[in-house]
Motif scaffolding. Sequence first.
Motif, PDB file in Angstrom:
ATOM      1  N   ALA A 175       0.847  -1.164  -0.416  1.00 37.67           N
ATOM      2  CA  ALA A 175      -0.412  -0.051  -0.110  1.00 37.67           C
ATOM      3  C   ALA A 175       1.142   1.794  -0.268  1.00 37.67           C
ATOM      4  N   ARG A 176       2.062   1.040   0.544  1.00 41.15           N
ATOM      5  CA  ARG A 176       2.524   2.376   0.434  1.00 41.15           C
ATOM      6  C   ARG A 176       3.237   2.434  -0.390  1.00 41.15           C
ATOM      7  N   ALA A 177       4.069   1.842  -1.815  1.00 42.49           N
ATOM      8  CA  ALA A 177       4.192   1.922  -2.619  1.00 42.49           C
ATOM      9  C   ALA A 177       3.267   2.022  -3.454  1.00 42.49           C
ATOM     10  N   LEU A 178       2.044   1.930  -3.675  1.00 40.61           N
ATOM     11  CA  LEU A 178       1.326   2.444  -4.738  1.00 40.61           C
ATOM     12  C   LEU A 178       0.823   3.851  -3.629  1.00 40.61           C
ATOM     13  N   GLU A 179       0.996   3.745  -2.860  1.00 37.72           N
ATOM     14  CA  GLU A 179       0.830   5.672  -2.328  1.00 37.72           C
ATOM     15  C   GLU A 179       1.853   6.875  -2.697  1.00 37.72           C
ATOM     16  N   LYS A 180       3.255   5.722  -2.714  1.00 39.57           N
ATOM     17  CA  LYS A 180       4.439   6.721  -3.282  1.00 39.57           C
ATOM     18  C   LYS A 180       4.495   7.213  -4.742  1.00 39.57           C
ATOM     19  N   ALA A 181       3.133   5.823  -5.698  1.00 39.91           N
ATOM     20  CA  ALA A 181       3.242   6.060  -6.773  1.00 39.91           C
ATOM     21  C   ALA A 181       2.627   7.042  -7.320  1.00 39.91           C
ATOM     22  N   GLY A 182       1.476   7.482  -6.018  1.00 43.44           N
ATOM     23  CA  GLY A 182       0.275   8.535  -6.527  1.00 43.44           C
ATOM     24  C   GLY A 182      -1.076   7.700  -6.764  1.00 43.44           C
ATOM     25  N   TYR A 183      -0.835   6.525  -6.473  1.00 47.43           N
ATOM     26  CA  TYR A 183      -2.479   5.876  -6.211  1.00 47.43           C
ATOM     27  C   TYR A 183      -3.186   7.099  -4.833  1.00 47.43           C
ATOM     28  N   ARG A 184      -4.548   6.359  -4.727  1.00 47.18           N
ATOM     29  CA  ARG A 184      -5.555   6.913  -3.926  1.00 47.18           C
ATOM     30  C   ARG A 184      -6.214   5.345  -3.371  1.00 47.18           C
ATOM     31  N   VAL A 185      -5.138   4.742  -1.863  1.00 44.03           N
ATOM     32  CA  VAL A 185      -4.493   3.583  -1.557  1.00 44.03           C
ATOM     33  C   VAL A 185      -5.543   3.188  -0.394  1.00 44.03           C
ATOM     34  N   GLY A 186      -6.729   2.028  -0.302  1.00 46.20           N
ATOM     35  CA  GLY A 186      -7.214   1.338   0.754  1.00 46.20           C
ATOM     36  C   GLY A 186      -6.312   0.764   1.291  1.00 46.20           C
ATOM     37  N   VAL A 187      -6.922  -0.415   2.921  1.00 49.86           N
ATOM     38  CA  VAL A 187      -6.166  -1.248   3.427  1.00 49.86           C
ATOM     39  C   VAL A 187      -7.695  -1.887   3.965  1.00 49.86           C
ATOM     40  N   LEU A 188      -7.347  -3.299   4.236  1.00 53.78           N
ATOM     41  CA  LEU A 188      -8.278  -3.986   4.342  1.00 53.78           C
ATOM     42  C   LEU A 188      -7.408  -5.464   4.917  1.00 53.78           C
ATOM     43  N   SER A 189      -7.528  -5.271   6.375  1.00 54.83           N
ATOM     44  CA  SER A 189      -6.308  -6.485   7.161  1.00 54.83           C
ATOM     45  C   SER A 189      -6.662  -6.340   8.340  1.00 54.83           C
ATOM     46  N   GLY A 190      -6.482  -7.704   8.579  1.00 59.85           N
ATOM     47  CA  GLY A 190      -6.945  -7.287  10.268  1.00 59.85           C
ATOM     48  C   GLY A 190      -6.799  -6.638  11.601  1.00 59.85           C
ATOM     49  N   ASP A 191      -5.765  -6.083  11.232  1.00 62.20           N
ATOM     50  CA  ASP A 191      -5.219  -4.584  11.678  1.00 62.20           C
ATOM     51  C   ASP A 191      -5.936  -3.422  11.811  1.00 62.20           C
ATOM     52  N   VAL A 192      -6.843  -3.636  10.740  1.00 65.87           N
ATOM     53  CA  VAL A 192      -7.423  -2.326  10.302  1.00 65.87           C
ATOM     54  C   VAL A 192      -8.881  -2.429  11.338  1.00 65.87           C
ATOM     55  N   PRO A 193      -9.044  -1.057  12.532  1.00 67.78           N
ATOM     56  CA  PRO A 193     -10.414  -1.682  13.214  1.00 67.78           C
ATOM     57  C   PRO A 193     -11.782  -1.472  12.191  1.00 67.78           C
ATOM     58  N   GLN A 194     -12.631  -2.235  12.727  1.00 64.46           N
ATOM     59  CA  GLN A 194     -14.261  -2.306  11.869  1.00 64.46           C
ATOM     60  C   GLN A 194     -14.639  -1.456  10.933  1.00 64.46           C
ATOM     61  N   LYS A 195     -14.646   0.197  12.131  1.00 62.16           N
ATOM     62  CA  LYS A 195     -15.305   1.158  11.316  1.00 62.16           C
ATOM     63  C   LYS A 195     -14.353   1.809  10.474  1.00 62.16           C
ATOM     64  N   LYS A 196     -12.878   1.383  10.859  1.00 63.24           N
ATOM     65  CA  LYS A 196     -12.250   1.951   9.344  1.00 63.24           C
ATOM     66  C   LYS A 196     -12.595   1.038   8.224  1.00 63.24           C
ATOM     67  N   ARG A 197     -12.800   0.112   8.753  1.00 61.85           N
ATOM     68  CA  ARG A 197     -13.085  -1.037   6.999  1.00 61.85           C
ATOM     69  C   ARG A 197     -13.486  -0.737   6.554  1.00 61.85           C
ATOM     70  N   GLU A 198     -14.782   0.130   7.061  1.00 62.45           N
ATOM     71  CA  GLU A 198     -16.857   0.034   6.505  1.00 62.45           C
ATOM     72  C   GLU A 198     -16.270   1.374   5.825  1.00 62.45           C
ATOM     73  N   THR A 199     -15.614   2.475   6.510  1.00 57.19           N
ATOM     74  CA  THR A 199     -15.418   3.898   6.056  1.00 57.19           C
ATOM     75  C   THR A 199     -14.607   3.569   4.219  1.00 57.19           C
ATOM     76  N   LEU A 200     -13.341   3.257   4.303  1.00 62.42           N
ATOM     77  CA  LEU A 200     -12.049   2.677   2.703  1.00 62.42           C
ATOM     78  C   LEU A 200     -13.196   1.743   2.440  1.00 62.42           C
ATOM     79  N   LEU A 201     -14.447   0.719   2.810  1.00 62.29           N
ATOM     80  CA  LEU A 201     -15.274   0.114   1.435  1.00 62.29           C
ATOM     81  C   LEU A 201     -16.060   0.914   0.760  1.00 62.29           C
ATOM     82  N   GLY A 202     -15.930   2.547   2.031  1.00 60.17           N
ATOM     83  CA  GLY A 202     -17.712   3.047   0.646  1.00 60.17           C
ATOM     84  C   GLY A 202     -16.516   3.689   0.279  1.00 60.17           C
ATOM     85  N   ARG A 203     -15.538   4.498   0.701  1.00 61.81           N
ATOM     86  CA  ARG A 203     -14.949   4.769  -0.547  1.00 61.81           C
ATOM     87  C   ARG A 203     -14.439   4.961  -1.663  1.00 61.81           C
ATOM     88  N   PHE A 204     -13.992   3.679  -0.963  1.00 60.27           N
ATOM     89  CA  PHE A 204     -13.476   2.983  -2.512  1.00 60.27           C
ATOM     90  C   PHE A 204     -14.533   2.407  -3.373  1.00 60.27           C
TER      91      PHE A 204
END
Length: 429
Positions: free
Chosen positions: A274-303
Motif C-alpha cells: 500500500a505504501r509503494a502504491l501511495e508513493k506512486a500517486g495512487y489513492r489507496v485503501g487497506v483491509l486487514s485484520g489490523d484495521v479496526p472494523q469502523k475504519k474498514r467500513e469507511t474505506l470500503l465505502g470510499r472505494f
Amino acid sequence: MSDKPLTDIAFSEFDLHPALLAGLEAAGFSRCTPIQALTLPVALAGRDVAGQAQTGTGKTLAFLIAVVNRLLTRPAMAERNPEDPRALILAPTRELAIQIHKDALKFADGLGLKFALVYGGVDYDKQRAQLQAGADVIIATPGRLIDYVRQHKVVSLHVCEICVLDEADRMFDLGFIKDIRFLLRRMPARTERQTLLFSATLSHRVLELAYEHMNEPEKLVVETETVTAARVRQKVFFPANEEKIPLLLGLLSRSEGARTMVFVNTKAWVEKVARALEKAGYRVGVLSGDVPQKKRETLLGRFQKGQLEILVATDVAARGLHIEGVSHVYNFDLPFDAEDYVHRIGRTARLGAEGDAISFACELYAMSLPDIEAYIEQKIPVEPVTPELLTALPRAPRPAPAAGGEAEAQESIGEIFREAREQRAADEQ
C-alpha cells in the motif's frame, strides 16, 4: 440490471407477498438469476435447501426473499414474545453480514420488519440494546451472537422458525461449526423450522452438517463449466521477489482508471504494498485484520464511491463483499488455499460483467499454483515478465475525489496503520 445473467423467470411468477414484490420492483429486481430460479420454488414452499453456487450469482437475494416472504405470509409461533426473532441469518465474516444487511434494506426496508445486525469488533452495548428491543430478523456472525444468547435476558432463539447458513464451507474454515451447532440446538427442532444452507462447495463435511441439522434438504446445484467465473480473464507471471512491486506498478499503469483490488497474504506486506502504491500517486485503501472494523467500513465505502482507486487486502476481504465494478484483481501473493484463489478472483466479473485476474507466482508462493490449477481444472495462461512491464508508464493527471470526500481521501496509509496500532494497544489494556 442488464449485466446480470438472468433467466426468463420473473419474480412476479412466484406467489410473493404484494408488498415484497413491490419492494423488489422498486429496487430494480424483476427477473431471477439461475440460483434464484432454482431455489425459490423449494424455499418458498417452506422446504429446506442445501444450495451450491459461485459467489456473485445472487444467492443472497434468493434466501432474503424466502425469509421475508415467510415472515410476511405466515403467522409467528404462538409462544413468541414481540421481541423474539423469527429468522436468523448466519454469515462467517463481519463484511458478509454487513453486506447481507445492506441487501435486505434495499427491498425490505419499508415492509414493517425489524432487522438487527450483530457482529464482533464494534458497539457491544449498542447491539445488545438493539436485540433486547426486539428484531424480526437477526443477521449475525456466530461468535458475537453466542455471547448474547448465553446472556439469557438478551435474546432467545426458541421461536426462530427460519435459519440461513451462508457460506457454510467458510464456516468450517474459520472454525465456527461448534458455534453453529450451539445456536441450532437453541432453535425449534429441525422438523419445526426451515433451514436454508448455501455454500460455494457442497463438500462431504458441509452435507454432513446439512443432513444432521436440516429436515430432508433438497440439494440444488447451479451447474458451471468451470469453478471460476467464465468471464474472468486469468493470467500468471513468474517474477522474482524483488520484481513484484515494479511489475505491479507497471501493470497498474497500463490499466488506468480500473477499479482494482490487490490481495496479499500477510498484514506486513499489505502495508508495504500500500505504501509503494501511495508513493506512486495512487489513492489507496487497506483491509486487514489490523484495521479496526469502523475504519474498514469507511474505506470500503470510499472505494465503492470511487474516492479510492485501489484496495489492498488480506483474505479478510476475499469473501462476501459485493463491490460494483471491480474490473481487476491482482494476486500479489498466490494464496495457500485453492478455494481462496477462486473467492479472490470472484471479486471481479460479478453478476455477468467481465474482469481480469492477474497472479504473481513468486519464489515464495509458486508452489500453490499446481493445486490451484487442479482445483479450477484449467491451466492459467503464463505471461512473460519483460523489462517494459517492470517500468511504469507516466500517469495522467488523476481526477479529483468525488465531492465531499476530499479531506477523507487525503488520509495516508501511514495514518491508517498508526490509528490501527493505537486501537490495538487500547484494546490490549
